[in-house]
Design a protein around this motif. Structure first.
Motif, mmCIF file in Angstrom:
data_model
loop_
_atom_site.group_PDB
_atom_site.id
_atom_site.type_symbol
_atom_site.label_atom_id
_atom_site.label_comp_id
_atom_site.label_asym_id
_atom_site.label_seq_id
_atom_site.Cartn_x
_atom_site.Cartn_y
_atom_site.Cartn_z
ATOM 1 N N ALA A 80 0.815 -1.214 0.000
ATOM 2 C CA ALA A 80 0.000 0.000 0.000
ATOM 3 C C ALA A 80 0.847 1.262 0.000
ATOM 4 N N THR A 81 1.988 1.249 0.695
ATOM 5 C CA THR A 81 2.762 2.483 0.877
ATOM 6 C C THR A 81 4.113 2.473 0.155
ATOM 7 N N GLY A 82 4.587 1.295 -0.219
ATOM 8 C CA GLY A 82 5.918 1.196 -0.822
ATOM 9 C C GLY A 82 7.035 1.298 0.206
ATOM 10 N N LEU A 83 6.649 1.325 1.499
ATOM 11 C CA LEU A 83 7.667 1.414 2.561
ATOM 12 C C LEU A 83 8.238 0.031 2.844
ATOM 13 N N VAL A 84 9.419 0.009 3.485
ATOM 14 C CA VAL A 84 9.972 -1.281 3.907
ATOM 15 C C VAL A 84 9.115 -1.823 5.051
#
Ligand code: FAD
Ligand code: SF4
Ligand code: SF4
Length: 399
Positions: A197-201
């Motif tokens: 959803a966020t592209g965060l690790v």
């Protein structure tokens, strides 16, 4: 985040005092509430104030970080005595996947006295660039020198993600650097991924005594930082035809910056306790019944050239030093063969050894949970089975 009382707004009603579970709020002589050092910033008092006089300090400052200015995935390439530790290579392999999935570059960070020759290992493991800082003061790991250098590199080049090994050095360096650059750190991760959803690790680690796995994101601050246990990931296949860019940075560390001095190095880590790099480990648990019986484990380990591990029950009983402990609060290991001798297979023990290629369990209880993860199981008394196994292997070796 800190909690504070805006004095001009406080009407002295005292409602917050009872709301604080840590007894951290006192009423002062001027009938204003005062938050003491016992405050844990839990925030329980904020909504109890009828006039909104208790605020989170960060809300006031609201650090606005330009997250787009931060790019690339960095891996701290830990080295000692001129050799890279495996964990750095393991993380470069995993970092490559994160970098490819997010369209970023993968960069190694090498800090050492004379470390340039190690850069090629970083490229072979997948790095596109290596940041290199060399100086005599990096001969031995030092908290002050390495922290200052990492912070300097981060401020100059702004990475989006930093992976460090959850080793003695990485566990010392990571949180200190994170605090200095104003970000968070997920410690002791056992899994990494990208949150769709966020592209965060997405940093995964055991929580609540290993009974659940928590996945943690760092949405507001950069870099996203975490330490990862050695051997959780396998070393990537090394491709020595790869090359990359070396970016040199001059050390800014001054002699006075280093508050500690290494007087002598005493090597405690013999092959028998070098669990994190061992290809075969023979571990013993409470099923050995008494400390003297660890000799059966040690004899098998000697024949196989293996390291000796122990369950926490054996360590807590004083049968082996903590250096040997495998598991959630010990070492994470990933050998080719792991022998579990008289070990029940509690979830906290499995957390440290389940990435072993082959698990061989010896236990007198056929229902022991260790048999669920074992590739080979021997039901029997460990004190009877181990000498036979050792003798047979010794004969095979001689033959
Ligand atoms: P036991 O559970 O007592 O098992 C002994 C086994 O030996 C039994 O299966 C028994 O059938 C068998 N046995 C007995 N006699 C014989 C015999 N003569 N021959 C063959 N088999 C025999 N544990 C770790 O190991 N590492 C950790 O890092 C760790 N961290 C923890 C962290 C937390 C927060 C908590 C709460 C616990 C942690 N533990 C850890 C403890 C863990 O829950 C278990 O208590 C521990 O692993 C049990 O060790 P054991 O298997 O040696 O002993
Ligand atoms: Fe107490 Fe939590 Fe309020 Fe701090 S934030 S004063 S610990 S209730
Ligand atoms: Fe002051 Fe609010 Fe605490 Fe009442 S609840 S004492 S107004 S800070």
């Amino acid at each position: 985040m800190a909690i504070k009382v805006v004095k001009d707004q406080c009407i002295g009603c005292g409602a917050c005092v009872a709301a604080c579970p840590f007894g951290a709020i006192e009423m002062q002589e001027d009938a204003k509430a005062f938050i003491t050092e016992a405050c844990t910033a839990c925030g329980a008092c904020v909504d109890t104030c009828p006039v909104g006089a208790i605020v989170r300090e960060e809300e006031e400052k609201q650090v606005q970080m330009d997250k787009n200015a931060y790019r690339d995935v960095w891996v701290f390439m830990e080295q000692a005595d001129g050799k890279l530790r495996n964990v750095g290579l393991e993380l470069l392999g995993e970092g490559r996947k994160l970098a490819d999935a997010t369209g970023q570059k993968l960069c190694g960070v090498l800090i050492g006295e004379a470390a340039e020759s190690l850069a090629k290992e970083g490229f072979a493991a997948g790095a596109d660039k290596v940041y290199l800082v060399e100086a005599p003061e990096f001969r031995h790991y030092s908290t002050d020198a390495y922290t200052l250098t990492m912070v300097d590199l981060i401020q100059a080049y702004k990475p989006s993600v930093i992976l460090l090994g959850a080793t003695n050095d990485g566990r010392d360096l990571g949180p200190r650097v994170a605090c200095r650059v104003g970000t968070g750190l997920t410690a002791d991760c056992t899994g990494l991924g990208i949150d769709e959803a966020t592209g965060l690790v997405a940093w995964t680690r055991p929580a609540f005594g290993g009974n659940i796995m928590a996945t943690i994101l760092c949405p507001e601050h950069r870099p996203q930082m975490g330490t990862v246990r050695p051997t959780v990931f396998k070393k990537p296949a090394m491709d020595y035809s790869r090359s990359g860019e070396i970016i040199r940075r001059t050390s800014r560390v001054k002699p006075d910056d280093i508050r500690t001095k290494v007087l002598e190095v005493m090597k405690m880590c013999t092959a028998a306790v070098n669990l994190e790099e061992a290809e075969i480990i023979v571990s013993g648990g409470r099923g050995l019944c008494k400390p003297e019986n660890f000799k059966y484990v040690e004899e098998l380990a000697a024949v196989l050239g293996a390291a000796v591990g122990a369950s926490r029950a054996a360590v807590d009983a004083g049968w082996k030093p903590h250096l040997h402990q495998v598991g959630q609060t010990g070492k994470t290991v990933g050998p080719k063969i792991y022998f579990a001798c008289g070990i029940s297979g509690a979830i906290q023990h499995l957390a440290g050894m389940s990435s072993s290629d082959i698990v061989i369990a010896i236990n007198k209880d056929p229902e022991a949970p260790i048999f669920k993860v074992a590739d080979y199981g021997l039901v029997g008394d460990v004190m009877e089975v181990l000498p036979i196994l050792t003798e047979e292997l010794r004969k095979l070796k001689q033959a």
